[in-house]
Design an enzyme around this catalytic site. Structure first.
Site, PDB file in Angstrom:
ATOM      1  N   PRO A  11      -7.617  -0.240  -0.706  1.00  0.00           N
ATOM      2  CA  PRO A  11      -7.294   0.650   0.412  1.00  0.00           C
ATOM      3  C   PRO A  11      -6.103   1.576   0.162  1.00  0.00           C
ATOM      4  O   PRO A  11      -5.113   1.175  -0.453  1.00  0.00           O
ATOM      5  CB  PRO A  11      -6.981  -0.323   1.565  1.00  0.00           C
ATOM      6  CG  PRO A  11      -6.715  -1.630   0.924  1.00  0.00           C
ATOM      7  CD  PRO A  11      -7.530  -1.650  -0.340  1.00  0.00           C
ATOM      8  N   ASN A  12      -6.258   2.783   0.652  1.00  0.00           N
ATOM      9  CA  ASN A  12      -5.222   3.832   0.647  1.00  0.00           C
ATOM     10  C   ASN A  12      -4.957   4.444  -0.734  1.00  0.00           C
ATOM     11  O   ASN A  12      -4.214   5.406  -0.843  1.00  0.00           O
ATOM     12  CB  ASN A  12      -3.907   3.332   1.262  1.00  0.00           C
ATOM     13  CG  ASN A  12      -4.094   2.923   2.706  1.00  0.00           C
ATOM     14  OD1 ASN A  12      -4.608   3.707   3.491  1.00  0.00           O
ATOM     15  ND2 ASN A  12      -3.714   1.711   3.059  1.00  0.00           N
ATOM     16  N   ARG A  19       0.245  10.384  -0.644  1.00  0.00           N
ATOM     17  CA  ARG A  19       0.774   9.162  -0.051  1.00  0.00           C
ATOM     18  C   ARG A  19       2.093   8.778  -0.721  1.00  0.00           C
ATOM     19  O   ARG A  19       2.115   8.427  -1.908  1.00  0.00           O
ATOM     20  CB  ARG A  19      -0.242   8.043  -0.273  1.00  0.00           C
ATOM     21  CG  ARG A  19       0.204   6.700   0.198  1.00  0.00           C
ATOM     22  CD  ARG A  19      -0.718   5.600  -0.306  1.00  0.00           C
ATOM     23  NE  ARG A  19      -0.240   4.320   0.166  1.00  0.00           N
ATOM     24  CZ  ARG A  19      -0.575   3.159  -0.343  1.00  0.00           C
ATOM     25  NH1 ARG A  19      -1.406   3.100  -1.368  1.00  0.00           N
ATOM     26  NH2 ARG A  19      -0.091   2.049   0.144  1.00  0.00           N
ATOM     27  N   TYR A  24       4.554   6.323  -5.290  1.00  0.00           N
ATOM     28  CA  TYR A  24       3.289   6.230  -6.023  1.00  0.00           C
ATOM     29  C   TYR A  24       3.013   7.405  -6.961  1.00  0.00           C
ATOM     30  O   TYR A  24       1.999   7.416  -7.650  1.00  0.00           O
ATOM     31  CB  TYR A  24       2.131   6.072  -5.022  1.00  0.00           C
ATOM     32  CG  TYR A  24       2.245   4.812  -4.189  1.00  0.00           C
ATOM     33  CD1 TYR A  24       2.229   3.558  -4.797  1.00  0.00           C
ATOM     34  CD2 TYR A  24       2.391   4.867  -2.798  1.00  0.00           C
ATOM     35  CE1 TYR A  24       2.340   2.392  -4.046  1.00  0.00           C
ATOM     36  CE2 TYR A  24       2.503   3.705  -2.042  1.00  0.00           C
ATOM     37  CZ  TYR A  24       2.483   2.476  -2.671  1.00  0.00           C
ATOM     38  OH  TYR A  24       2.593   1.326  -1.929  1.00  0.00           O
ATOM     39  N   ASN A  75      -6.571  -2.704  -8.793  1.00  0.00           N
ATOM     40  CA  ASN A  75      -5.425  -2.508  -7.923  1.00  0.00           C
ATOM     41  C   ASN A  75      -5.964  -2.685  -6.505  1.00  0.00           C
ATOM     42  O   ASN A  75      -6.617  -1.783  -5.969  1.00  0.00           O
ATOM     43  CB  ASN A  75      -4.817  -1.115  -8.098  1.00  0.00           C
ATOM     44  CG  ASN A  75      -3.578  -0.931  -7.231  1.00  0.00           C
ATOM     45  OD1 ASN A  75      -3.273  -1.765  -6.374  1.00  0.00           O
ATOM     46  ND2 ASN A  75      -2.876   0.181  -7.434  1.00  0.00           N
ATOM     47  N   ALA A  78      -3.037  -3.124  -0.537  1.00  0.00           N
ATOM     48  CA  ALA A  78      -2.442  -4.118   0.360  1.00  0.00           C
ATOM     49  C   ALA A  78      -3.217  -5.435   0.379  1.00  0.00           C
ATOM     50  O   ALA A  78      -2.647  -6.500   0.652  1.00  0.00           O
ATOM     51  CB  ALA A  78      -2.351  -3.543   1.774  1.00  0.00           C
ATOM     52  N   GLU A  99      -4.770  -7.221 -13.364  1.00  0.00           N
ATOM     53  CA  GLU A  99      -4.191  -6.738 -12.101  1.00  0.00           C
ATOM     54  C   GLU A  99      -3.260  -5.560 -12.400  1.00  0.00           C
ATOM     55  O   GLU A  99      -2.462  -5.626 -13.339  1.00  0.00           O
ATOM     56  CB  GLU A  99      -3.395  -7.872 -11.446  1.00  0.00           C
ATOM     57  CG  GLU A  99      -2.689  -7.456 -10.166  1.00  0.00           C
ATOM     58  CD  GLU A  99      -1.921  -8.613  -9.520  1.00  0.00           C
ATOM     59  OE1 GLU A  99      -1.852  -9.710 -10.127  1.00  0.00           O
ATOM     60  OE2 GLU A  99      -1.382  -8.393  -8.424  1.00  0.00           O
ATOM     61  N   HIS A 101      -0.633  -2.501 -10.591  1.00  0.00           N
ATOM     62  CA  HIS A 101       0.045  -1.842  -9.478  1.00  0.00           C
ATOM     63  C   HIS A 101       0.851  -0.674 -10.022  1.00  0.00           C
ATOM     64  O   HIS A 101       1.455  -0.770 -11.090  1.00  0.00           O
ATOM     65  CB  HIS A 101       0.997  -2.802  -8.748  1.00  0.00           C
ATOM     66  CG  HIS A 101       0.271  -3.962  -8.159  1.00  0.00           C
ATOM     67  ND1 HIS A 101      -0.501  -3.850  -7.033  1.00  0.00           N
ATOM     68  CD2 HIS A 101       0.153  -5.244  -8.583  1.00  0.00           C
ATOM     69  CE1 HIS A 101      -1.050  -5.027  -6.774  1.00  0.00           C
ATOM     70  NE2 HIS A 101      -0.672  -5.889  -7.707  1.00  0.00           N
ATOM     71  N   ARG A 108      10.108  -4.599  -4.068  1.00  0.00           N
ATOM     72  CA  ARG A 108       9.889  -3.970  -2.758  1.00  0.00           C
ATOM     73  C   ARG A 108       9.995  -5.011  -1.646  1.00  0.00           C
ATOM     74  O   ARG A 108      10.587  -6.064  -1.822  1.00  0.00           O
ATOM     75  CB  ARG A 108       8.538  -3.239  -2.789  1.00  0.00           C
ATOM     76  CG  ARG A 108       8.520  -2.145  -3.877  1.00  0.00           C
ATOM     77  CD  ARG A 108       7.216  -1.383  -3.883  1.00  0.00           C
ATOM     78  NE  ARG A 108       7.021  -0.697  -2.611  1.00  0.00           N
ATOM     79  CZ  ARG A 108       5.842  -0.224  -2.205  1.00  0.00           C
ATOM     80  NH1 ARG A 108       4.779  -0.354  -2.984  1.00  0.00           N
ATOM     81  NH2 ARG A 108       5.734   0.386  -1.044  1.00  0.00           N
TER      82      ARG A 108
END
Ligand code: DQA
Length: 149
Positions: A11-12, A19, A24, A75, A78, A99, A101, A108
């Site tokens: 998502p996103n 964004r 990012y 990725n 969330a 994985e 990111h 964070r």
């Protein structure tokens, strides 16, 4: 084709570019995917892309990977932090998972410090912006060629 590398974004991540660019970066997802396609071509590996904002659609694509993918790069956005369904799907298909990111999730907010993907993954790369995906493609190539087990 069974030596295809499947790159999944959650998502996103379709909003990359606009964004929170300070976190990012300013590349769009399509730009990142173009670069990955080019890198995969140089490395002589097949790559496919899937993005969804929906947990069930991500689970469906992971399940379908049994028939077409040798490695999954994911990725999960969330969903990384709370999706037991994605964790279970990754375990169920028994395909090596990398994985990814863009950001360093451990620097964070505390709610980003837990990953449901990591326990189901062969390894992970985070904190290098779009380069995280490129490094994951290199790792996937090594997995496919037997360079790492
Ligand atoms: C992210 C980090 C997640 O915490 C966040 O929800 C994202 C992007 C990253 O690539 O840094 O959507 O996975």
């Amino acid at each position: 084709m069974k030596d295809m590398v499947l790159v999944i974004n959650g998502p996103n991540l379709n909003m990359l570019g606009q964004r929170e660019p300070g976190i990012y970066g300013d590349r769009k997802l399509e730009d990142i995917n173009d670069e990955l396609r080019e890198l995969a071509g140089e490395l002589n590996i097949e790559v496919e892309f899937f993005q969804s904002n929906h947990e069930g659609a991500l689970v469906d694509r992971i399940q379908a990977a049994i028939d077409d993918a040798a490695v999954i790069i994911i990725n999960a956005g969330a969903f990384t932090h709370y999706s037991i369904a994605i964790h279970d799907a990754l375990r169920a298909v028994n395909i090596p998972v990398i994985e990814v990111h863009l950001s360093n999730i451990y620097q964070r907010e505390e709610f980003r410090h837990n990953s449901m993907i990591s326990p189901a993954a062969r390894g992970g790369i985070f904190g290098f912006g779009f380069l995280s995906y490129k490094l994951a493609i290199l790792a996937a190539r090594e997995i496919i060629n037997g360079g790492i087990d």
